[in-house]
Design an enzyme around this catalytic site. Structure first.
Site, mmCIF file in Angstrom:
data_model
loop_
_atom_site.group_PDB
_atom_site.id
_atom_site.type_symbol
_atom_site.label_atom_id
_atom_site.label_comp_id
_atom_site.label_asym_id
_atom_site.label_seq_id
_atom_site.Cartn_x
_atom_site.Cartn_y
_atom_site.Cartn_z
ATOM 1 C CG HIS A 149 49.759 32.754 42.660
ATOM 2 N ND1 HIS A 149 50.928 32.941 43.351
ATOM 3 C CD2 HIS A 149 49.565 33.902 41.949
ATOM 4 C CE1 HIS A 149 51.420 34.141 43.080
ATOM 5 N NE2 HIS A 149 50.613 34.745 42.230
ATOM 6 C CD GLU A 150 46.972 34.241 39.003
ATOM 7 O OE1 GLU A 150 46.477 35.324 39.399
ATOM 8 O OE2 GLU A 150 48.142 34.156 38.581
ATOM 9 C CG HIS B 81 46.701 37.701 43.064
ATOM 10 N ND1 HIS B 81 47.400 38.621 43.818
ATOM 11 C CD2 HIS B 81 47.643 36.985 42.389
ATOM 12 C CE1 HIS B 81 48.700 38.467 43.607
ATOM 13 N NE2 HIS B 81 48.871 37.481 42.755
#
Length: 619
Positions: A404-405, A408
């Site tokens: 997820h990170e 980003h």
């Protein structure tokens, strides 16, 4: 001679052992020297910003000229980029050690400098917005401001809802008062509220903090789950009326502000701020409502699997599979890296190369340490690589958090490489697309690699709950928001009893005939702080649907064109409105199709889980 050589080799080995241990330890820790190699470097940039700030005032009152505006924007960017690095360094340094006195001192300095910067630049947008439409159109078309065409397009749209100078000043003075409802709510819900206690099945008394309450709802003992749920929700009675009053005041403030700025509603104002057409919101509500029978089917499946007459709120979170599966799924970070490099392959060689860089060049601070900030996030500056903070526990959730990170982070990497500074960053509407796309890819990879039925069931349960929580739940919240805003705009009030009734009605509608709506569950609305940031939560649902559609296209397209479009989307930043950016990538969020595809996938997961449970004789 032999003894001397042996001694030398022994010394080399002894020296290498601590070095290797240190290297292993620091490999997954940030190197803040990537931002500033010393405090002296930090101070040089700090002083450069201090010296440059007074120069901004020279342009005040002179923004009718395209040349002046271009010069001001260039100066402002140079200052902002340095200030961004200063803030990043101080913030990260403190997050690594909350007791670091140097970090606290630097952070305080930067916060003061940021306030000074905000004061010095406060004139820019109000002055531009005060210009005539003709002048703004001329500035937008001018050669010096060509790189800012989309910025001026947005500015001209906002001008339609900008008031006179005196009215704007009045609204600015009222702004702190209009945020008071949220402050009062936070004080009541987080400050004054004391979590109740409950006795666990093993005889211990625990306080029902958020963490302990979550554990209670996942406990296999149904009586304990019920007691924890009833105790927690009954305790909300003490803040129920205060919460209703603050929410009513907050909604009134939203609607008043929208009306003052010539919007039809608070919803229209919120959507306009994100450059999102109303059709996106209405499509979301109607499409999910049309597919509520799929959620009802899942609740019915839970009822059968748990062997209960009706599913209550306290039955919605207990796992349907053996939790020892999760405990056995452990992934050391080196393994997590290997899995990510495999699972994210559909994003192409260049993306994978950058993921490898993230691990090799210490973009991650992976493991928990004393005094380190808890949780996880991705951050960075235009002139630095991303910095990803984790508290990695080697679980499946931990791997998905890294994915997820990194999503980003890669969004920032591609954007910053392609876009000028003023178009860096991402719209709130699209911010979660890149992160959830990575989660879709990794869960797809894990499901294909599942070795046993129990492992497959566990992963299916995870995926189903992700969609339920991010799509169905957030849309229910959005429907609640729309109803209370409509009521207030039409002159109605919001009492605790009215809010409870609405919430309970929505629970029954969303979860269907197999669900028993307990009276205590009616207070669920007062647990959602997002309602004080009007019409925010719907974006979680739209982002999930958009990323699912993009991943679906990339997996199906063997030519690589879908992946190419996706990487162009990651590179676009805020250079266009979010709907157009997504359309260029291949997904149209003004259409119900992406939502229908995601809901169809949800149904397929539920059916697959049902078949596996039948195979095991559990239905």
């Amino acid at each position: 001679m032999m003894k001397k050589q042996l001694y030398v080799w022994l010394m080399i080995v002894l020296l290498l052992v601590p070095w290797r241990a240190y290297a292993a330890q620091t490999k997954y820790q940030w190197n803040l020297a990537d931002i500033y190699t010393s405090e002296a470097d930090f101070e040089r940039d700090y002083q450069a910003v201090v010296d440059a700030l007074p120069k901004l005032s020279a342009y005040e009152g002179k923004l009718q000229s395209a040349t002046n505006v271009a010069k001001l924007f260039a100066l402002n960017e140079r200052i902002a980029r340095k200030l961004e690095k200063l803030s990043l360094y101080a913030h990260l340094k403190q997050d690594l050690n909350i007791e670091d006195e140097t970090a606290a001192r630097l952070k305080a300095k930067v916060e003061t400098l940021t306030s000074d910067y905000a004061a010095k630049t406060a004139f820019i947008e109000p002055e531009l917005l005060s210009l005539s439409e003709q002048t703004l159109a001329k500035l937008q078309k001018s050669k010096p401001l060509k790189p800012y065409r989309y910025y001026f397009e947005e500015l001209r749209e906002r001008k339609k809802h900008t008031l006179s100078k005196r009215e704007e000043q009045l609204l600015a003075k009222l702004s702190p008062i209009m945020s008071d409802p949220e402050n009062i709510y936070n004080n009541a819900a987080r400050g004054d509220y004391e979590p109740p206690s409950v006795r666990t099945p093993d005889g211990k008394t625990v306080s029902l903090t958020d963490e302990n309450y979550t554990k209670a709802l996942e406990h296999p003992d149904r009586d304990y789950r019920k007691r924890a749920f009833q105790t927690r929700f009954q305790s909300y009675e003490s803040i129920e009326n205060t919460s209703a009053a603050t929410l009513y005041a907050s909604v009134k403030a939203d609607e008043l502000s929208a009306k003052a700025r010539k919007y039809k509603s608070g919803l229209d104002a919120a959507l306009s701020a994100d450059d999102v057409p109303k059709q996106v919101f209405t499509n979301l509500i109607s499409t999910v409502n049309n597919h509520l029978p799929l959620l009802h089917r899942y609740v019915e499946l839970r009822k059968k699997a748990l062997g209960v007459d009706r599913v209550h709120s306290y039955d919605m979170y207990v796992p349907l599979v053996d939790e020892t599966v999760a405990k056995n799924m452990k992934f050391p970070i080196e393994t997590a890296q290997t899995l990510l490099l495999e699972g994210l392959k559909p994003l192409g060689d260049d993306y994978i190369k950058k993921v490898r860089q993230a691990f090799e060049q210490r973009w991650l601070d992976a493991y928990p340490r004393p005094k380190k900030y808890t949780g996880g996030y991705n951050t960075g500056a235009y002139d630095t690589h991303p910095f990803i903070l984790l508290n990695y526990d080697e679980s499946l959730d931990g791997v998905l958090t890294i994915a997820h990170e990194i999503g980003h982070a890669m969004n920032s990497v591609y954007t910053n490489k392609t876009q000028p500074y003023h178009y860096s960053g991402q719209s709130i509407f699209t911010a979660e697309v890149a992160s959830t796309a990575n989660e879709w890819l990794m869960m797809d990879y894990f499901l294909k690699q599942a070795k046993t039925d129990e492992e497959k069931l566990y992963l299916l349960n995870q995926q189903i709950e992700q969609i339920r929580g991010t799509l169905y739940t957030q849309v229910m919240y959005s429907e609640f928001e729309q109803a209370i805003h409509d009521k207030v705009r039409q002159g109605g009030s919001l009492t605790a009893a009215e809010l409870n009734e609405l919430w309970l009605r929505l629970l029954k509608k969303y979860y269907g005939p197999a669900y028993a709506a307990d009276p205590e569950a009616a207070r669920g609305w007062l647990r959602i702080p997002h309602f004080y940031d009007a019409f925010y939560v719907y974006k979680y649902a739209t982002s999930l649907a958009a990323s699912f559609e993009l991943v679906k296209q990339m997996k199906a397209d063997k030519t690589g064109e879908a992946t190419k479009r996706y990487l162009q989307f990651l590179s676009a930043g805020t250079s266009d409105d979010p709907i157009r950016l997504l359309q260029k990538a291949g997904v149209d969020m003004t259409s119900p199709k992406p939502l229908e595809n995601l809901l169809s996938y949800f149904d397929s997961l539920v059916r697959e889980m049902e078949q596996l449970l039948k195979k095991q004789g559990r239905l």
